[in-house]
Design a protein around this motif. Structure first.
Motif, PDB file in Angstrom:
ATOM      1  N   PHE A 131      87.572 160.442  48.858  1.00  0.00           N
ATOM      2  CA  PHE A 131      86.208 160.445  48.331  1.00  0.00           C
ATOM      3  C   PHE A 131      85.205 160.488  49.463  1.00  0.00           C
ATOM      4  O   PHE A 131      85.294 159.744  50.437  1.00  0.00           O
ATOM      5  CB  PHE A 131      85.937 159.187  47.496  1.00  0.00           C
ATOM      6  N   TYR A 134      80.095 158.811  54.152  1.00  0.00           N
ATOM      7  CA  TYR A 134      81.356 158.100  54.325  1.00  0.00           C
ATOM      8  C   TYR A 134      82.526 158.957  53.827  1.00  0.00           C
ATOM      9  O   TYR A 134      82.353 159.799  52.950  1.00  0.00           O
ATOM     10  CB  TYR A 134      81.376 156.813  53.490  1.00  0.00           C
ATOM     11  N   GLN A 147      91.696 156.748  48.659  1.00  0.00           N
ATOM     12  CA  GLN A 147      92.144 155.926  47.546  1.00  0.00           C
ATOM     13  C   GLN A 147      93.623 156.187  47.310  1.00  0.00           C
ATOM     14  O   GLN A 147      94.029 157.314  47.028  1.00  0.00           O
ATOM     15  CB  GLN A 147      91.348 156.226  46.282  1.00  0.00           C
ATOM     16  N   LYS A 171      94.945 152.732  43.481  1.00  0.00           N
ATOM     17  CA  LYS A 171      93.491 152.739  43.329  1.00  0.00           C
ATOM     18  C   LYS A 171      92.749 151.972  44.430  1.00  0.00           C
ATOM     19  O   LYS A 171      91.535 151.788  44.323  1.00  0.00           O
ATOM     20  CB  LYS A 171      93.065 152.185  41.960  1.00  0.00           C
ATOM     21  N   PHE A 172      93.464 151.503  45.464  1.00  0.00           N
ATOM     22  CA  PHE A 172      92.791 150.767  46.523  1.00  0.00           C
ATOM     23  C   PHE A 172      91.939 151.718  47.354  1.00  0.00           C
ATOM     24  O   PHE A 172      92.418 152.744  47.821  1.00  0.00           O
ATOM     25  CB  PHE A 172      93.806 150.046  47.398  1.00  0.00           C
ATOM     26  N   LEU A 173      90.682 151.340  47.570  1.00  0.00           N
ATOM     27  CA  LEU A 173      89.745 152.146  48.348  1.00  0.00           C
ATOM     28  C   LEU A 173      89.683 151.651  49.777  1.00  0.00           C
ATOM     29  O   LEU A 173      89.393 150.483  50.021  1.00  0.00           O
ATOM     30  CB  LEU A 173      88.344 152.040  47.750  1.00  0.00           C
ATOM     31  N   PHE A 218      79.033 158.532  45.126  1.00  0.00           N
ATOM     32  CA  PHE A 218      80.336 159.117  45.418  1.00  0.00           C
ATOM     33  C   PHE A 218      80.473 160.538  44.893  1.00  0.00           C
ATOM     34  O   PHE A 218      79.916 160.889  43.834  1.00  0.00           O
ATOM     35  CB  PHE A 218      81.452 158.266  44.800  1.00  0.00           C
ATOM     36  N   GLY A 219      81.237 161.334  45.615  1.00  0.00           N
ATOM     37  CA  GLY A 219      81.635 162.637  45.121  1.00  0.00           C
ATOM     38  C   GLY A 219      82.775 162.499  44.128  1.00  0.00           C
ATOM     39  O   GLY A 219      83.291 161.408  43.909  1.00  0.00           O
ATOM     40  N   PRO A 220      83.201 163.611  43.526  1.00  0.00           N
ATOM     41  CA  PRO A 220      84.235 163.572  42.490  1.00  0.00           C
ATOM     42  C   PRO A 220      85.649 163.379  43.016  1.00  0.00           C
ATOM     43  O   PRO A 220      86.570 163.128  42.244  1.00  0.00           O
ATOM     44  CB  PRO A 220      84.099 164.934  41.818  1.00  0.00           C
ATOM     45  N   GLN A 266      76.047 153.140  47.197  1.00  0.00           N
ATOM     46  CA  GLN A 266      76.711 154.387  47.542  1.00  0.00           C
ATOM     47  C   GLN A 266      76.811 155.334  46.353  1.00  0.00           C
ATOM     48  O   GLN A 266      76.986 154.898  45.212  1.00  0.00           O
ATOM     49  CB  GLN A 266      78.113 154.084  48.085  1.00  0.00           C
ATOM     50  N   LYS A 325      88.723 170.407  44.850  1.00  0.00           N
ATOM     51  CA  LYS A 325      89.021 169.254  44.003  1.00  0.00           C
ATOM     52  C   LYS A 325      90.507 168.895  44.080  1.00  0.00           C
ATOM     53  O   LYS A 325      90.872 167.734  44.015  1.00  0.00           O
ATOM     54  CB  LYS A 325      88.625 169.525  42.563  1.00  0.00           C
ATOM     55  N   TYR A 343      86.306 157.903  52.186  1.00  0.00           N
ATOM     56  CA  TYR A 343      87.211 156.872  51.708  1.00  0.00           C
ATOM     57  C   TYR A 343      88.534 157.521  51.311  1.00  0.00           C
ATOM     58  O   TYR A 343      88.580 158.657  50.864  1.00  0.00           O
ATOM     59  CB  TYR A 343      86.662 156.181  50.452  1.00  0.00           C
TER      60      TYR A 343
END
Lengths: 114, 114
Positions: free
Chosen positions: B90, B33, B37, B41-43, B105-107, B103, B9, B35
């Motif tokens: 992510f 996928y 961030q 906060k832009f993914l 998402f994981g944490p 989608q 984490k 990602y």
């Protein structure tokens, strides 16, 4: 090129007040539309989605969104905000028949005052 | 019964090191996928794998290499870490259903490079 705009970087509301988060997209084709929520320190969770049919869609946690083709918008609403709704909200769009990778907006941060 | 899980984490490391982030999904999805961030906060989509085959490889440095031992796992290996790699990463998955591709998402893994 496809784009998704969330015009508001931050939105502040009082607990119990109504909420509307804006999302606009620029595409020529029929889009698939999503709203995700990201709570602090968490991953994104799908709130609701629109593919076809009724333009008013209901989601989890009391949220709804309305697709307006004429305005290229998919705004998220909630009639009464709870303090636990404080989070980052992302609108995402995918073209039907196009890439399955969605385009995400830059997010709107929701602040809830007691 | 976590749907999409990531480890670790938190990851704090020094410049020049090599590190890996693991991702597993138990949803039976075919597509996964990665990602990134950023601090605003832009993914940004980095990679997408469909049934163990790389589908998308966006313009990320080749220091980043995804590896998928089977369709339930998509790991991210990063060589020669740089300060600019600090971000939250992510993992996500989606079903290969042409009408959804929503989608999950994981944490997230918060990577800090010092």
């Amino acid at each position: 090129a496809q784009s998704v705009t969330q015009p508001d970087i931050h939105i502040t509301v009082s607990e119990g007040a109504s909420l509307e988060l804006r999302c606009n997209y620029s595409y020529g084709a029929t889009p698939y539309l999503f709203w995700y929520v990201q709570s602090p320190g968490q991953g994104l969770q799908l709130l609701l989605k629109y593919f076809s049919g009724d333009t008013l869609v209901q989601g989890i946690k009391g949220f709804e969104a309305e697709f307006k083709r004429s305005q290229s918008s998919f705004n998220l609403r909630k009639p009464s905000v709870h303090w636990s709704d404080a989070a980052e909200y992302f609108c995402a769009v995918r073209l039907s028949g196009g890439s399955y990778i969605p385009t995400f907006g830059r997010g709107t941060s929701l602040i809830v005052h007691p | 019964d976590t749907a999409v899980s990531q480890t670790p984490k938190y990851l704090v490391t020094q410049m020049g090191n090599d590190k890996s982030i693991k991702c597993e999904q138990n949803l039976g999805h075919d597509t996964m996928y990665w990602y990134k961030q950023d601090s605003k906060k832009f993914l940004k989509i980095m990679f997408s794998y469909n049934n163990k085959e790389l589908i998308i490889n966006e313009t990320v440095p080749n220091r980043f290499s995804p590896k998928s031992p089977d369709k339930a796992h998509l790991n991210l290996h990063i060589n020669s870490l740089e300060l600019g790699d600090s971000a939250v990463y992510f993992c996500a998955s989606s079903p290969r259903d042409r009408t959804t591709y929503e989608q999950y998402f994981g944490p997230g893994t918060r990577l800090t490079v010092t």
